[in-house]
Design an enzyme around this catalytic site. Structure first.
Site, PDB file in Angstrom:
ATOM      1  N   GLY A 137       7.225  -5.077   6.210  1.00  0.00           N
ATOM      2  CA  GLY A 137       7.552  -5.944   5.086  1.00  0.00           C
ATOM      3  C   GLY A 137       7.469  -5.176   3.772  1.00  0.00           C
ATOM      4  O   GLY A 137       7.206  -3.969   3.752  1.00  0.00           O
ATOM      5  N   LYS A 178       4.723  -1.804  -2.086  1.00  0.00           N
ATOM      6  CA  LYS A 178       3.997  -2.278  -0.921  1.00  0.00           C
ATOM      7  C   LYS A 178       2.497  -2.209  -1.200  1.00  0.00           C
ATOM      8  O   LYS A 178       2.065  -1.622  -2.166  1.00  0.00           O
ATOM      9  CB  LYS A 178       4.341  -1.439   0.319  1.00  0.00           C
ATOM     10  CG  LYS A 178       5.751  -1.759   0.842  1.00  0.00           C
ATOM     11  CD  LYS A 178       6.082  -1.070   2.155  1.00  0.00           C
ATOM     12  CE  LYS A 178       5.095  -1.245   3.245  1.00  0.00           C
ATOM     13  NZ  LYS A 178       4.785  -2.639   3.612  1.00  0.00           N
ATOM     14  N   GLY A 206      -0.948  -6.345   1.105  1.00  0.00           N
ATOM     15  CA  GLY A 206      -1.937  -6.585   2.162  1.00  0.00           C
ATOM     16  C   GLY A 206      -2.978  -5.479   2.253  1.00  0.00           C
ATOM     17  O   GLY A 206      -3.820  -5.490   3.151  1.00  0.00           O
ATOM     18  N   GLU A 232       0.770   2.574   5.954  1.00  0.00           N
ATOM     19  CA  GLU A 232       2.193   2.214   6.017  1.00  0.00           C
ATOM     20  C   GLU A 232       3.073   3.357   5.524  1.00  0.00           C
ATOM     21  O   GLU A 232       4.137   3.635   6.094  1.00  0.00           O
ATOM     22  CB  GLU A 232       2.447   0.952   5.186  1.00  0.00           C
ATOM     23  CG  GLU A 232       1.831  -0.304   5.807  1.00  0.00           C
ATOM     24  CD  GLU A 232       1.876  -1.521   4.899  1.00  0.00           C
ATOM     25  OE1 GLU A 232       1.818  -2.637   5.426  1.00  0.00           O
ATOM     26  OE2 GLU A 232       1.944  -1.359   3.663  1.00  0.00           O
TER      27      GLU A 232
HETATM   28  C1  5RP Z   1       0.880  -4.778   3.349  1.00  0.00           C
HETATM   29  C2  5RP Z   1       2.261  -4.786   2.826  1.00  0.00           C
HETATM   30  C3  5RP Z   1       3.145  -5.911   3.247  1.00  0.00           C
HETATM   31  O1  5RP Z   1       4.233  -5.384   3.913  1.00  0.00           O
HETATM   32  C4  5RP Z   1       3.601  -6.653   2.048  1.00  0.00           C
HETATM   33  O2  5RP Z   1       2.454  -7.094   1.344  1.00  0.00           O
HETATM   34  C5  5RP Z   1       4.468  -7.838   2.416  1.00  0.00           C
HETATM   35  O3  5RP Z   1       3.702  -8.785   3.093  1.00  0.00           O
HETATM   36  P1  5RP Z   1       4.304 -10.196   3.503  1.00  0.00           P
HETATM   37  O4  5RP Z   1       5.318  -9.937   4.571  1.00  0.00           O
HETATM   38  O5  5RP Z   1       3.109 -10.972   4.009  1.00  0.00           O
HETATM   39  O6  5RP Z   1       4.891 -10.823   2.271  1.00  0.00           O
HETATM   40  O7  5RP Z   1       2.686  -3.936   2.103  1.00  0.00           O
HETATM   41  O8  5RP Z   1       0.152  -3.738   2.781  1.00  0.00           O
END
Ligand code: 5RP
Length: 262
Positions: free
Chosen positions: A90, A102, A105, A111
């Site tokens: 994501g 990014k 999360g 990542e």
């Molecule tokens: C985690 C990320 C995620 O990919 C990003 O926060 C998107 O998350 P979501 O699909 O819950 O919106 O970078 O570190």
């Protein structure tokens, strides 16, 4: 997630479902983190179980590793895999060049390593992640706990000379404690509002002592799969120069992933 899916969940599911078409048996696949990537993991798990798909998954967080194992995907480390065929993840924001923010999360360090070690990186997202200029979403940077306040001050000072609109820097919290990443580090969220020069900013941020990695992904993402609430999915592949549209029928009782919690 009892009951019918919300439009945003339908959009994420549609994007994830379409992105499984980038995956073939025998591939080593980077598995992203977050709520959209969680749909992908479940879709791939279903293909492993029902269609005999054979893949090895490299998760980008302990959360994703747990979920991948639960749905039956064979999990290996990046060092075991060495190189990946594709990573699907994501994003918090993406622009027309497929530059990303990014780390919402808190997993952007793993990542970025995993995506960079892949032949192809595919982002899955709903339309709300598409922006003209990056920066409305706070840019995360991972810092080591030792001297994090000094790193924060250094970051605040360097932002004065950068092409950004906001300069507030906050330590990410988890309740009343600092958020801790899988690597035992903390996250600083940079409220920049508008990032005029992501490439310059990314280079400069990573020079600050204590900063491990920032959440800007530049020249890493190859394609974005954008899901919509009505099942429509757009795929924009910047390396192939293609743009296609498909549609999935998502029934309201299509509650395959009712136990999905991420
Ligand atoms: C985690 C990320 C995620 O990919 C990003 O926060 C998107 O998350 P979501 O699909 O819950 O919106 O970078 O570190």
């Amino acid at each position: 997630m009892p009951g019918s899916l919300s439009p945003i969940d339908k959009a994420k599911f549609a994007a994830a479902k379409r992105a499984t078409q980038f995956v073939e048996s025998g591939m080593r696949v980077g598995l992203g983190t977050g709520s959209t990537a969680a749909w992908l993991v479940r879709c791939l798990g279903e293909m492993v179980r029902d269609e005999g798909l054979q893949i090895k998954g490299v998760p980008t967080s302990s959360r994703t590793a747990k979920m991948a194992r639960e749905v039956g995907i064979e999990v290996i480390s990046l060092d075991e895999a060495k190189w990946l065929d594709v990573t699907i993840d994501g994003a918090d924001e993406f622009d027309a060049d497929l530059t990303l923010i990014k780390g919402g999360g808190g997993a952007h360090l793993q990542e970025k390593i995993v995506a960079t070690a892949s032949d192809k990186m595919v982002v899955i997202a709903d339309l709300s992640k598409k922006v003209e200029t990056l920066g409305a979403f706070p840019l995360p940077i991972e810092v080591i706990p030792f001297g994090w306040q000094t790193s924060k001050t250094l970051v605040e000072e360097l932002l004065i000379g950068m092409d950004v609109l906001g300069r507030e820097v906050n330590l990410r919290m988890d309740g009343d404690r600092p958020f801790v990443t899988d690597e035992g580090n903390h996250i600083l969220d940079l409220h920049l509002r508008r990032i005029g020069n992501p490439r310059q900013l990314s280079l400069v941020l990573n020079q600050v002592p204590g900063v491990v990695e920032n959440g800007l992904f530049i020249d890493i993402c190859d394609a974005v799969v954008i899901g919509h609430g009505d099942g429509k999915v757009e795929v924009f592949d910047i390396t192939e120069g293609t743009n296609d549209v498909t549609r999935f029928d998502i029934l309201d009782d299509d509650n395959l992933f009712s136990d999905l919690t991420d």
